[in-house]
Write a protein that holds these residues in place. Structure first.
Motif, PDB file in Angstrom:
ATOM      1  N   PRO A   1      29.625 -14.003 -25.790  1.00  0.00           N
ATOM      2  CA  PRO A   1      29.811 -15.075 -25.026  1.00  0.00           C
ATOM      3  C   PRO A   1      31.745 -15.139 -25.609  1.00  0.00           C
ATOM      4  N   ALA A   2      32.286 -16.242 -24.107  1.00  0.00           N
ATOM      5  CA  ALA A   2      33.674 -16.456 -25.092  1.00  0.00           C
ATOM      6  C   ALA A   2      33.836 -18.177 -25.509  1.00  0.00           C
ATOM      7  N   VAL A   3      35.654 -18.301 -25.843  1.00  0.00           N
ATOM      8  CA  VAL A   3      35.845 -19.251 -26.942  1.00  0.00           C
ATOM      9  C   VAL A   3      37.336 -19.165 -25.379  1.00  0.00           C
ATOM     10  N   VAL A   4      37.224 -20.003 -24.169  1.00  0.00           N
ATOM     11  CA  VAL A   4      38.078 -19.458 -22.947  1.00  0.00           C
ATOM     12  C   VAL A   4      39.136 -21.712 -23.586  1.00  0.00           C
ATOM     13  N   SER A   5      40.328 -21.462 -22.921  1.00  0.00           N
ATOM     14  CA  SER A   5      41.004 -22.614 -22.458  1.00  0.00           C
ATOM     15  C   SER A   5      40.538 -23.461 -21.659  1.00  0.00           C
ATOM     16  N   ARG A   6      40.275 -24.932 -20.646  1.00  0.00           N
ATOM     17  CA  ARG A   6      40.109 -26.118 -20.380  1.00  0.00           C
ATOM     18  C   ARG A   6      41.564 -25.853 -19.735  1.00  0.00           C
ATOM     19  N   GLY A   7      41.332 -26.511 -18.038  1.00  0.00           N
ATOM     20  CA  GLY A   7      42.689 -27.090 -17.520  1.00  0.00           C
ATOM     21  C   GLY A   7      42.845 -25.480 -16.891  1.00  0.00           C
ATOM     22  N   CYS A   8      42.574 -24.848 -16.513  1.00  0.00           N
ATOM     23  CA  CYS A   8      43.397 -23.734 -15.932  1.00  0.00           C
ATOM     24  C   CYS A   8      41.593 -22.614 -15.671  1.00  0.00           C
ATOM     25  N   GLY A   9      41.588 -21.382 -14.677  1.00  0.00           N
ATOM     26  CA  GLY A   9      40.665 -20.592 -14.254  1.00  0.00           C
ATOM     27  C   GLY A   9      40.104 -20.052 -14.924  1.00  0.00           C
ATOM     28  N   LEU A  10      40.153 -19.828 -16.560  1.00  0.00           N
ATOM     29  CA  LEU A  10      39.269 -19.263 -17.291  1.00  0.00           C
ATOM     30  C   LEU A  10      37.455 -20.165 -17.151  1.00  0.00           C
ATOM     31  N   GLU A  11      38.168 -21.423 -17.314  1.00  0.00           N
ATOM     32  CA  GLU A  11      36.591 -22.328 -17.210  1.00  0.00           C
ATOM     33  C   GLU A  11      36.007 -21.994 -15.958  1.00  0.00           C
ATOM     34  N   GLU A  12      36.329 -21.693 -15.083  1.00  0.00           N
ATOM     35  CA  GLU A  12      35.729 -20.805 -13.772  1.00  0.00           C
ATOM     36  C   GLU A  12      34.514 -20.094 -14.180  1.00  0.00           C
ATOM     37  N   ALA A  13      34.726 -19.580 -15.452  1.00  0.00           N
ATOM     38  CA  ALA A  13      33.515 -18.133 -15.528  1.00  0.00           C
ATOM     39  C   ALA A  13      32.749 -18.432 -16.718  1.00  0.00           C
ATOM     40  N   VAL A  14      32.680 -20.081 -17.515  1.00  0.00           N
ATOM     41  CA  VAL A  14      32.268 -20.325 -18.332  1.00  0.00           C
ATOM     42  C   VAL A  14      31.069 -21.491 -17.893  1.00  0.00           C
ATOM     43  N   ILE A  15      30.448 -21.166 -18.596  1.00  0.00           N
ATOM     44  CA  ILE A  15      29.299 -22.689 -18.537  1.00  0.00           C
ATOM     45  C   ILE A  15      28.719 -22.893 -19.822  1.00  0.00           C
ATOM     46  N   GLU A  16      29.957 -24.732 -20.908  1.00  0.00           N
ATOM     47  CA  GLU A  16      29.802 -24.763 -21.512  1.00  0.00           C
ATOM     48  C   GLU A  16      28.742 -25.781 -22.257  1.00  0.00           C
ATOM     49  N   GLY A  17      28.615 -24.578 -23.407  1.00  0.00           N
ATOM     50  CA  GLY A  17      27.735 -24.381 -24.102  1.00  0.00           C
ATOM     51  C   GLY A  17      26.649 -23.741 -23.793  1.00  0.00           C
ATOM     52  N   GLN A  18      26.806 -23.211 -22.622  1.00  0.00           N
ATOM     53  CA  GLN A  18      25.259 -21.822 -22.629  1.00  0.00           C
ATOM     54  C   GLN A  18      25.868 -20.358 -23.007  1.00  0.00           C
ATOM     55  N   THR A  19      27.219 -20.396 -22.192  1.00  0.00           N
ATOM     56  CA  THR A  19      28.126 -19.157 -22.141  1.00  0.00           C
ATOM     57  C   THR A  19      28.951 -18.783 -23.219  1.00  0.00           C
ATOM     58  N   GLY A  20      29.135 -19.778 -23.065  1.00  0.00           N
ATOM     59  CA  GLY A  20      30.874 -20.171 -24.335  1.00  0.00           C
ATOM     60  C   GLY A  20      30.970 -21.649 -24.252  1.00  0.00           C
ATOM     61  N   LEU A  21      32.302 -21.607 -24.967  1.00  0.00           N
ATOM     62  CA  LEU A  21      32.869 -22.880 -25.621  1.00  0.00           C
ATOM     63  C   LEU A  21      34.317 -23.276 -24.839  1.00  0.00           C
ATOM     64  N   LEU A  22      34.495 -23.967 -24.733  1.00  0.00           N
ATOM     65  CA  LEU A  22      36.019 -24.537 -23.936  1.00  0.00           C
ATOM     66  C   LEU A  22      36.538 -24.997 -25.130  1.00  0.00           C
ATOM     67  N   VAL A  23      38.149 -24.462 -24.846  1.00  0.00           N
ATOM     68  CA  VAL A  23      38.731 -25.320 -26.262  1.00  0.00           C
ATOM     69  C   VAL A  23      39.709 -26.252 -24.916  1.00  0.00           C
ATOM     70  N   GLU A  24      40.786 -26.762 -26.180  1.00  0.00           N
ATOM     71  CA  GLU A  24      41.769 -27.259 -25.654  1.00  0.00           C
ATOM     72  C   GLU A  24      43.234 -26.354 -25.879  1.00  0.00           C
ATOM     73  N   PRO A  25      43.681 -26.525 -24.940  1.00  0.00           N
ATOM     74  CA  PRO A  25      45.091 -24.756 -24.852  1.00  0.00           C
ATOM     75  C   PRO A  25      45.536 -24.831 -25.914  1.00  0.00           C
ATOM     76  N   ASP A  26      46.221 -25.897 -26.772  1.00  0.00           N
ATOM     77  CA  ASP A  26      47.301 -26.169 -27.320  1.00  0.00           C
ATOM     78  C   ASP A  26      47.264 -26.130 -28.472  1.00  0.00           C
ATOM     79  N   ASP A  27      45.963 -26.416 -29.562  1.00  0.00           N
ATOM     80  CA  ASP A  27      44.323 -26.390 -30.585  1.00  0.00           C
ATOM     81  C   ASP A  27      44.293 -25.965 -31.187  1.00  0.00           C
TER      82      ASP A  27
END
Length: 172
Positions: free
Chosen positions: A93-119
């Motif tokens: 599973p992945a932890v990737v940043s929001r607001g870019c193309g990485l977000e397309e590869a993750v289903i939030e809460g199912q295949t990984g988590l999204l985070v703010e890029p500067d946090d």
């Protein structure tokens, strides 16, 4: 650097963790200095480039795939997260940043988590959450693997882009 900045908090709960950076970070020396400054250097491994044959070994050794990407000065952002899909093919599973193309590869809460890029705190919290819950992490890895088999291979992405381009060009 966001992930390196998150390490002190992560290591409080996961003292044996090692963050492995695979590839060619353009700021490797700066990241090493930052790791020394934060007292986490012994937990950071920068491999440099590895062969395509070796990549699956690194993915399979990982508990999580973590990639935080920021908007470039010229406004560009990371494109589709094929590396996220590669990790998912290995059940990671992945932890990737929001607001870019990485977000397309993750289903939030199912295949990984999204985070703010500067946090760094958000990165640390997401990583800690998944590392603390092995059954959740394994289930997300399983779902990531199933999802990428349906939607995330290069052949599938090319077919989607081809369809979009044909509709755009055909609509002119």
């Amino acid at each position: 650097d966001v992930i390196v900045r998150a390490l002190p908090a992560i290591l409080q709960e996961q003292p044996g963790l090692v963050y492995v950076m695979v590839g060619l970070p353009t700021r490797a020396h700066e990241l090493e200095r930052l790791a020394v400054e934060l007292g986490v250097r012994e937990h950071v491994m920068i491999t440099g480039a590895v062969s395509m044959d070796a990549l699956p070994l690194y993915y399979n050794l990982a508990d999580l795939f973590v990639l935080v990407s920021r908007r470039a000065r010229d406004g560009n952002v990371e494109g589709y997260g094929i590396v996220v899909a590669e990790a998912a093919l290995c059940g990671v599973p992945a932890v990737v940043s929001r607001g870019c193309g990485l977000e397309e590869a993750v289903i939030e809460g199912q295949t990984g988590l999204l985070v703010e890029p500067d946090d760094p705190r958000a990165v640390a919290a997401a990583v800690q959450h998944l590392l603390a819950d092995e059954s959740l992490r394994r289930e997300m890895g399983r779902q990531a693997h199933c999802h990428v088999l349906k939607t995330g291979t290069w052949a599938q992405r090319i077919a989607v882009y081809d369809d979009i381009l044909r509709r755009v060009v055909g609509g002119q």
